[in-house]
Design an enzyme around this catalytic site. Sequence first.
Site, short mmCIF file in Angstrom:
data_model
loop_
_atom_site.label_atom_id
_atom_site.label_comp_id
_atom_site.label_asym_id
_atom_site.label_seq_id
_atom_site.Cartn_x
_atom_site.Cartn_y
_atom_site.Cartn_z
N PRO A 2 5.84 -46.16 15.63
CA PRO A 2 5.49 -44.84 15.37
C PRO A 2 5.17 -44.15 16.75
O PRO A 2 4.10 -44.89 17.51
CB PRO A 2 4.26 -45.16 14.59
CG PRO A 2 4.29 -46.33 13.90
CD PRO A 2 5.33 -47.12 14.91
N GLU A 3 5.49 -43.03 16.89
CA GLU A 3 4.90 -42.50 18.18
C GLU A 3 4.00 -41.19 17.94
O GLU A 3 3.88 -41.09 16.62
CB GLU A 3 6.15 -41.84 19.19
CG GLU A 3 7.27 -43.01 19.55
CD GLU A 3 7.80 -42.71 20.96
OE1 GLU A 3 7.05 -41.97 21.78
OE2 GLU A 3 8.75 -42.98 21.24
N HIS A 91 2.96 -57.67 2.91
CA HIS A 91 2.68 -56.75 4.09
C HIS A 91 1.66 -55.77 3.92
O HIS A 91 1.59 -55.15 4.60
CB HIS A 91 3.99 -56.49 4.67
CG HIS A 91 5.05 -57.06 5.11
ND1 HIS A 91 4.86 -58.53 5.70
CD2 HIS A 91 6.33 -57.43 4.67
CE1 HIS A 91 5.89 -59.08 5.96
NE2 HIS A 91 6.84 -58.61 5.12
N ARG A 110 4.91 -56.25 11.05
CA ARG A 110 4.79 -57.08 12.03
C ARG A 110 3.33 -57.42 12.77
O ARG A 110 3.17 -58.18 13.61
CB ARG A 110 5.66 -56.57 13.34
CG ARG A 110 7.06 -56.23 12.81
CD ARG A 110 7.90 -55.62 13.97
NE ARG A 110 7.97 -56.50 15.20
CZ ARG A 110 8.83 -56.21 16.34
NH1 ARG A 110 9.37 -55.16 16.25
NH2 ARG A 110 8.59 -56.96 17.32
N ARG A 151 2.83 -41.06 44.95
CA ARG A 151 3.32 -42.05 44.07
C ARG A 151 4.86 -42.05 44.18
O ARG A 151 5.63 -41.22 44.26
CB ARG A 151 3.10 -41.54 42.65
CG ARG A 151 1.57 -41.21 42.52
CD ARG A 151 0.65 -42.57 42.20
NE ARG A 151 1.05 -43.42 40.99
CZ ARG A 151 0.36 -43.46 39.89
NH1 ARG A 151 -0.49 -42.41 39.55
NH2 ARG A 151 0.73 -44.05 38.85
#
Length: 270
Positions: A2-3, A91, A110, A151
Amino acid sequence: MPELPEVETTRRGIAPYLEGQRVSRVIVRERRLRWPIPEDLDVRLSGQVIECVERRAKYLLIKAETGSLISHLGMSGSLRLVECGLPAAKHEHVDIELESGLALRYTDPRRFGALLWSVDPLQHVLLSKLGPEPLTELFDGERLYQLSRGRSMAVKPFIMDNAVVVGVGNIYATEALFAAGIDPRREAGTISRARYLKLTAAIKRILAHAIERGGTTLRDFVGGDGQPGYFQQELFVYGRGGEFCKNCGSTLREVKLGQRASVYCPRCQR
Ligand SMILES: [Zn+2]
């Protein structure tokens, strides 16, 4: 995984069923997530009214009267509403039962996700060092330009660094760099202010669009599987290495940057 848009979609999906509701009890069937679920979570949360559901980066903050539940979906977690007492499948680790008769059910095959308790979540060690939210004014091209000076790291891992800005995962970094015409391998410190302005606008536009698309799946949070189903959104480069660029027809290339696969167009991105 999930983002940010999925997490925001989850927040919007579950909030109307939680806000103003009193928790009757918390059932934990499996405590071993990324960090153990606190032993006393039931004692702490039961009897309290949930005031609001907020989001910071990819953390959901379920705010009750004396503290907040901090939830992270990890790699495979999801949250949805079920009827209290619905038998749990494998789960389905946690139920937060409400007096309304619905329960917020946490599923995570997971077990890389988290359910933690904090009286002051924004000061929690997981959240206190996070950079600005991408869809706020605190995140702008000037910030990227200033932070990137000197950077030498590649621009893609730079914009995926949570201290720079939160919630720009691999899909969105890849797509935003394509939209802005920036080669993901380019050194962050060598990119002009004007190009960072363009990149910032692309990140905001792509994330906002993904959240908007996620909004069409909100019904899935009650009775459904709690999985926002908007991965069908059109991707220009992510996952398309070796295929043709939709803009110029060149063959898209794939490289590894900061351990992550990165696809780009050698002609459109410089
Ligand atoms: Zn191209």
